[in-house]
Design a protein around this motif. Structure first.
Motif, PDB file in Angstrom:
ATOM      1  N   ASN A   1       0.854  -1.181   0.000  1.00 21.48           N
ATOM      2  CA  ASN A   1       0.000   0.000   0.000  1.00 21.48           C
ATOM      3  C   ASN A   1       0.894   1.236   0.000  1.00 21.48           C
ATOM      4  N   VAL A   2       0.708   2.106  -0.979  1.00 19.79           N
ATOM      5  CA  VAL A   2       1.592   3.251  -1.178  1.00 19.79           C
ATOM      6  C   VAL A   2       0.853   4.536  -0.843  1.00 19.79           C
ATOM      7  N   ALA A   3       1.441   5.367   0.004  1.00 18.89           N
ATOM      8  CA  ALA A   3       0.921   6.701   0.293  1.00 18.89           C
ATOM      9  C   ALA A   3       2.131   7.616   0.391  1.00 18.89           C
ATOM     10  N   TYR A   4       2.514   8.198  -0.752  1.00 16.49           N
ATOM     11  CA  TYR A   4       3.740   8.988  -0.782  1.00 16.49           C
ATOM     12  C   TYR A   4       3.520  10.258  -1.601  1.00 16.49           C
ATOM     13  N   TYR A   5       3.909  11.383  -1.033  1.00 15.77           N
ATOM     14  CA  TYR A   5       3.748  12.670  -1.714  1.00 15.77           C
ATOM     15  C   TYR A   5       5.009  13.499  -1.514  1.00 15.77           C
ATOM     16  N   THR A   6       5.393  14.249  -2.531  1.00 16.02           N
ATOM     17  CA  THR A   6       6.494  15.189  -2.375  1.00 16.02           C
ATOM     18  C   THR A   6       6.342  16.303  -3.402  1.00 16.02           C
TER      19      THR A   6
END
Length: 308
Positions: A46-51
């Protein structure tokens, strides 16, 4: 006393970083001549990545990637082992968001300035950087590749291996590069005590393609490493703590940089009479105590192997 179970056979699952060949972590010992094993593995990340600023230079991933691997291993003469693995991959909204929300509320607090908590069951992968304007929102699935491998045992503690990834499909949907990859690796296992074992892998992958749709700034060489500590807690059960690291396939000109994909895995391996072995593990993108980019936020893995 049974031999060590070895490291957890996991691959990092991420919306965009599962595109290049990853070798399964393995112990140094190979199968005996004529021994054959069937393997089945499932990794769910499960991916939850922001930049970055969402409307300018940014990466936004809130999705889930699953990878099912069907494989065979067989022992050859001269302390060699051959293998073949068929990989089926999918990217979609998944079902782990409630677990992720609980994890980041009760266990590892989630706090990223400028972003709300991850939405439940969202499937979105966006990259904005220079001429790149990528936005993926559809659920997709495909048989992506077949990987052929050969391992040569040099001693009870050291082996070397080579692997060839042959693409099948999935490059159009960003599930695979669509290129032929070649990998070399070194496997090491050491008995620290009758119940404690240390396993290490070093891998080098040459990717056959660096362009995937709009993501054109890719590298050709990728290094990776695995370090696993295995503790036998009974005659058939082992617990494993494992650190995994490999390179992100695409270099973006973003403020956060493109560093490595890193995660820690915690798992249980059980060996049954007749040699059947099963594993269950949980992974977090903490390496060892700080969050790292471009890896699955949490990942579950399970699988088994048996003689045939």
């Amino acid at each position: 006393m049974m031999p060590p179970a070895g490291p957890l056979p996991v691959r990092m699952q991420d919306g965009l970083s599962g595109l290049v060949l990853q070798l399964e972590p393995a112990a140094a010992r190979v199968l005996t001549v004529g021994e054959r094993r069937f393997t089945l593995r499932l990794d769910v990340g499960n991916v939850a990545y922001y930049t970055g600023a969402v409307e300018e230079e940014s990466i936004y991933q809130d999705t889930e990637r699953q990878e099912l691997r069907l494989g065979v291993r067989w022992g050859l003469k001269n302390r060699r082992e051959a293998s073949a693995i068929l990989t089926l991959a999918a990217r979609n909204a998944g079902a782990l968001d409630p677990l992720l929300r609980f994890w980041h509320t009760a266990i590892v607090p989630y706090d990223v300035p400028g972003f709300d908590a991850p939405k439940n069951f969202q499937n979105r992968v966006s990259v904005r950087s220079g001429a790149t304007n990528l936005n993926l929102t559809k659920g997709v699935a495909a048989p992506t590749n077949v990987t052929l491998g050969l391992t040569q045992e040099l001693s009870r503690e050291i082996s070397v291996r080579a692997a060839l990834k042959l693409p099948l499909s999935g490059s159009r949907d960003y599930l695979d590069t669509g290129g032929t990859d070649v990998a070399l690796g070194v496997l090491a296992s050491r008995e620290i005590s009758p119940r404690l074992f240390l396993h290490g892998n070093l891998n080098l992958v040459y990717a056959g393609r660096t362009q995937v749709g709009d993501l054109t700034n890719g590298a050709r060489l990728y290094h990776g490493s695995v370090l696993a500590l295995e503790k036998r807690v009974s005659g058939r059960d082992s617990v494993v703590v494992q650190a995994e690291e490999t390179v992100y396939p695409f270099v973006r000109n973003l403020a956060s940089g493109s560093g490595g994909r890193r995660q820690m895995s915690f798992g249980l391996q059980r060996t049954y009479p007749g040699g059947t072995r099963a594993h269950l593990s949980f992974s977090e993108n903490i390496f060892p105590f700080r969050t790292t980019p471009y890896g699955p936020d949490i990942m579950l893995s399970l699988g088994f192997e048996r003689r045939f």
